[in-house]
Design a protein around this motif. Sequence first.
Motif, PDB file in Angstrom:
ATOM      1  N   LEU A  54       0.868  -1.192   0.000  1.00 42.72           N
ATOM      2  CA  LEU A  54       0.000   0.000   0.000  1.00 42.72           C
ATOM      3  C   LEU A  54       0.896   1.231   0.000  1.00 42.72           C
ATOM      4  O   LEU A  54       1.415   1.635   1.048  1.00 42.72           O
ATOM      5  CB  LEU A  54      -0.904  -0.003   1.242  1.00 42.72           C
ATOM      6  N   PHE A  55       1.088   1.802  -1.156  1.00 42.70           N
ATOM      7  CA  PHE A  55       2.026   2.925  -1.293  1.00 42.70           C
ATOM      8  C   PHE A  55       1.256   4.223  -1.511  1.00 42.70           C
ATOM      9  O   PHE A  55       0.721   4.463  -2.588  1.00 42.70           O
ATOM     10  CB  PHE A  55       3.029   2.640  -2.421  1.00 42.70           C
ATOM     11  N   PHE A  56       1.233   5.038  -0.466  1.00 44.86           N
ATOM     12  CA  PHE A  56       0.544   6.326  -0.505  1.00 44.86           C
ATOM     13  C   PHE A  56       1.474   7.424  -1.032  1.00 44.86           C
ATOM     14  O   PHE A  56       1.103   8.600  -1.018  1.00 44.86           O
ATOM     15  CB  PHE A  56       0.056   6.713   0.904  1.00 44.86           C
ATOM     16  N   GLU A  57       2.675   7.036  -1.432  1.00 45.96           N
ATOM     17  CA  GLU A  57       3.685   7.977  -1.925  1.00 45.96           C
ATOM     18  C   GLU A  57       4.435   7.298  -3.068  1.00 45.96           C
ATOM     19  O   GLU A  57       4.533   6.073  -3.071  1.00 45.96           O
ATOM     20  CB  GLU A  57       4.714   8.209  -0.803  1.00 45.96           C
ATOM     21  N   ARG A 111       3.911   2.506   2.636  1.00 45.25           N
ATOM     22  CA  ARG A 111       4.651   3.776   2.513  1.00 45.25           C
ATOM     23  C   ARG A 111       3.633   4.898   2.614  1.00 45.25           C
ATOM     24  O   ARG A 111       2.566   4.846   2.004  1.00 45.25           O
ATOM     25  CB  ARG A 111       5.384   3.844   1.172  1.00 45.25           C
ATOM     26  N   HIS A 112       4.010   5.927   3.392  1.00 43.86           N
ATOM     27  CA  HIS A 112       3.062   7.024   3.621  1.00 43.86           C
ATOM     28  C   HIS A 112       3.827   8.336   3.817  1.00 43.86           C
ATOM     29  O   HIS A 112       4.923   8.328   4.393  1.00 43.86           O
ATOM     30  CB  HIS A 112       2.213   6.709   4.873  1.00 43.86           C
ATOM     31  N   PRO A 113       3.281   9.461   3.345  1.00 41.57           N
ATOM     32  CA  PRO A 113       3.995  10.732   3.512  1.00 41.57           C
ATOM     33  C   PRO A 113       4.075  11.232   4.956  1.00 41.57           C
ATOM     34  O   PRO A 113       4.869  12.122   5.271  1.00 41.57           O
ATOM     35  CB  PRO A 113       3.195  11.729   2.648  1.00 41.57           C
ATOM     36  N   GLU A 114       3.238  10.661   5.829  1.00 42.75           N
ATOM     37  CA  GLU A 114       3.199  11.163   7.208  1.00 42.75           C
ATOM     38  C   GLU A 114       4.032  10.285   8.141  1.00 42.75           C
ATOM     39  O   GLU A 114       3.893   9.053   8.110  1.00 42.75           O
ATOM     40  CB  GLU A 114       1.742  11.144   7.669  1.00 42.75           C
ATOM     41  N   VAL A 115       4.846  10.914   8.963  1.00 44.28           N
ATOM     42  CA  VAL A 115       5.656  10.166   9.937  1.00 44.28           C
ATOM     43  C   VAL A 115       4.729   9.386  10.879  1.00 44.28           C
ATOM     44  O   VAL A 115       3.720   9.912  11.347  1.00 44.28           O
ATOM     45  CB  VAL A 115       6.527  11.142  10.779  1.00 44.28           C
ATOM     46  N   GLY A 116       5.082   8.123  11.129  1.00 45.23           N
ATOM     47  CA  GLY A 116       4.364   7.348  12.144  1.00 45.23           C
ATOM     48  C   GLY A 116       3.142   6.600  11.652  1.00 45.23           C
ATOM     49  O   GLY A 116       2.532   5.856  12.419  1.00 45.23           O
ATOM     50  N   LEU A 117       2.767   6.772  10.381  1.00 50.35           N
ATOM     51  CA  LEU A 117       1.546   6.094   9.923  1.00 50.35           C
ATOM     52  C   LEU A 117       1.684   4.570   9.852  1.00 50.35           C
ATOM     53  O   LEU A 117       0.749   3.861  10.235  1.00 50.35           O
ATOM     54  CB  LEU A 117       1.082   6.677   8.580  1.00 50.35           C
ATOM     55  N   PRO A 118       2.836   4.037   9.429  1.00 50.50           N
ATOM     56  CA  PRO A 118       2.962   2.570   9.500  1.00 50.50           C
ATOM     57  C   PRO A 118       2.846   2.067  10.947  1.00 50.50           C
ATOM     58  O   PRO A 118       2.199   1.049  11.203  1.00 50.50           O
ATOM     59  CB  PRO A 118       4.352   2.303   8.908  1.00 50.50           C
ATOM     60  N   ALA A 119       3.415   2.793  11.889  1.00 47.83           N
ATOM     61  CA  ALA A 119       3.299   2.402  13.304  1.00 47.83           C
ATOM     62  C   ALA A 119       1.829   2.476  13.738  1.00 47.83           C
ATOM     63  O   ALA A 119       1.329   1.589  14.438  1.00 47.83           O
ATOM     64  CB  ALA A 119       4.164   3.304  14.176  1.00 47.83           C
ATOM     65  N   ILE A 130       5.023  -3.715   7.551  1.00 45.15           N
ATOM     66  CA  ILE A 130       6.418  -3.324   7.303  1.00 45.15           C
ATOM     67  C   ILE A 130       6.431  -1.899   6.768  1.00 45.15           C
ATOM     68  O   ILE A 130       5.740  -1.575   5.793  1.00 45.15           O
ATOM     69  CB  ILE A 130       7.099  -4.296   6.306  1.00 45.15           C
ATOM     70  N   ASN A 131       7.201  -1.056   7.428  1.00 47.40           N
ATOM     71  CA  ASN A 131       7.327   0.343   7.037  1.00 47.40           C
ATOM     72  C   ASN A 131       8.220   0.463   5.796  1.00 47.40           C
ATOM     73  O   ASN A 131       9.403   0.127   5.838  1.00 47.40           O
ATOM     74  CB  ASN A 131       7.938   1.124   8.218  1.00 47.40           C
ATOM     75  N   ALA A 132       7.647   0.968   4.717  1.00 52.00           N
ATOM     76  CA  ALA A 132       8.418   1.145   3.472  1.00 52.00           C
ATOM     77  C   ALA A 132       8.786   2.612   3.267  1.00 52.00           C
ATOM     78  O   ALA A 132       9.038   3.049   2.144  1.00 52.00           O
ATOM     79  CB  ALA A 132       7.604   0.623   2.297  1.00 52.00           C
ATOM     80  N   GLY A 133       8.823   3.372   4.382  1.00 58.93           N
ATOM     81  CA  GLY A 133       9.153   4.800   4.323  1.00 58.93           C
ATOM     82  C   GLY A 133       7.984   5.617   4.817  1.00 58.93           C
ATOM     83  O   GLY A 133       6.896   5.554   4.239  1.00 58.93           O
ATOM     84  N   ASP A 134       8.195   6.355   5.921  1.00 56.69           N
ATOM     85  CA  ASP A 134       7.124   7.207   6.450  1.00 56.69           C
ATOM     86  C   ASP A 134       7.606   8.653   6.516  1.00 56.69           C
ATOM     87  O   ASP A 134       8.303   9.056   7.433  1.00 56.69           O
ATOM     88  CB  ASP A 134       6.612   6.704   7.818  1.00 56.69           C
ATOM     89  N   GLY A 135       7.223   9.428   5.512  1.00 61.66           N
ATOM     90  CA  GLY A 135       7.566  10.845   5.466  1.00 61.66           C
ATOM     91  C   GLY A 135       9.041  11.078   5.725  1.00 61.66           C
ATOM     92  O   GLY A 135       9.885  10.403   5.149  1.00 61.66           O
ATOM     93  N   ILE A 136       9.338  12.003   6.623  1.00 58.89           N
ATOM     94  CA  ILE A 136      10.743  12.270   6.951  1.00 58.89           C
ATOM     95  C   ILE A 136      11.216  11.397   8.112  1.00 58.89           C
ATOM     96  O   ILE A 136      12.276  11.628   8.692  1.00 58.89           O
ATOM     97  CB  ILE A 136      10.984  13.768   7.287  1.00 58.89           C
TER      98      ILE A 136
END
Length: 316
Positions: A54-57, A111-119, A130-136
């Motif tokens: 699920l890639f939001f970015e 993957r999501h543009p917002e920090v902490g969304l996978p958590a 699995i976090n594939a990148g969360d914002g910064i």
Amino acid sequence: MNMKNNFYNRDIVSVDDFCEEDLELLFEKTDEMKKLVENKGGDDRLKGKMMAALFFEPSTRTFSSFISSAQRLGAGIIPLNGMQNTSVAKGESFEHTVQVFSRYSDCLIIRHPEVGLPAHATKYASVPVINAGDGIGEHPTQALFDVYTILEKYKKLDGLTITLVGDLKFGRTVHSLSKLITKLSSSVKLNLVSPQKLSMPADVLKVLKSTLKAVNETESLKDEVGSSDVLYVTRVQKERFSDLIEYERLKSFYIVDKNLLQKAKNDMLIMHPLPIAAGEINNDVDSDSRSVYLNKQLSNGLYLRMALLDLVLNKQ
Ligand code: NCD
């Protein structure tokens, strides 16, 4: 394999969650996957499992390598590179989206543009996330294969000089990578090279300074190139800037080219998570024998993600 598999059925949201033994197990499994791909492309150990991505970015490598990893091991996939054709576009909440895909699959790669969304997703998902990148924030799986790539060459991190260059403020790969390094060695010398405006965030810096022998923050790249064993270059993260004039001013602050590399060691590793977006590494460096960003670093991303999926989805 005698080591306990702590990855089984577990969420991977931050490098903070790993201990040294976890890494040893994962890297051993990554070696196994490398041989598997080289010998026969894959097998069917994940037959009957499903992975939803699920890639939001936007993503090229992270998305494709997860898809390739799942399919090389026989898993099925729900590949959503961009959520614009899903009910997210109708206004469905993130929490509902996560619950829906939990019902169709055995793990969620988010993957999501917002920090902490996978958590945040882990509270709603009934399967591992699995976090594939969360914002910064973080990009833990990138850091895992970056460290694997460094270890492939140097065997140990002890005593290495590792230089991280570019956007250390917004670049999630370097947040995860630098913290992961501290798990494996305290005797690394870490050079943090960035324009002052793009320096490493205070919370990450605190972890680094409290664990590593030497942490050197500087604006000058040319002074650090000669002593570096690893040069890890990053893109200035345009999408995180509210002021694009500021971005234009900073995007080409560092250019790694043949001229700069004259000062470098003959066996230094030149790494980049990709994409190279503003010429921060000149094209003429692509064919330099020290560059691994278009070869080993990419292949290791595939092997490591295969290893991770196998460990998360199979008890062993
Ligand atoms: C990185 C990311 O998405 O954080 N790309 C990647 O996953 N290889 C780096 C970047 O976009 O600059």
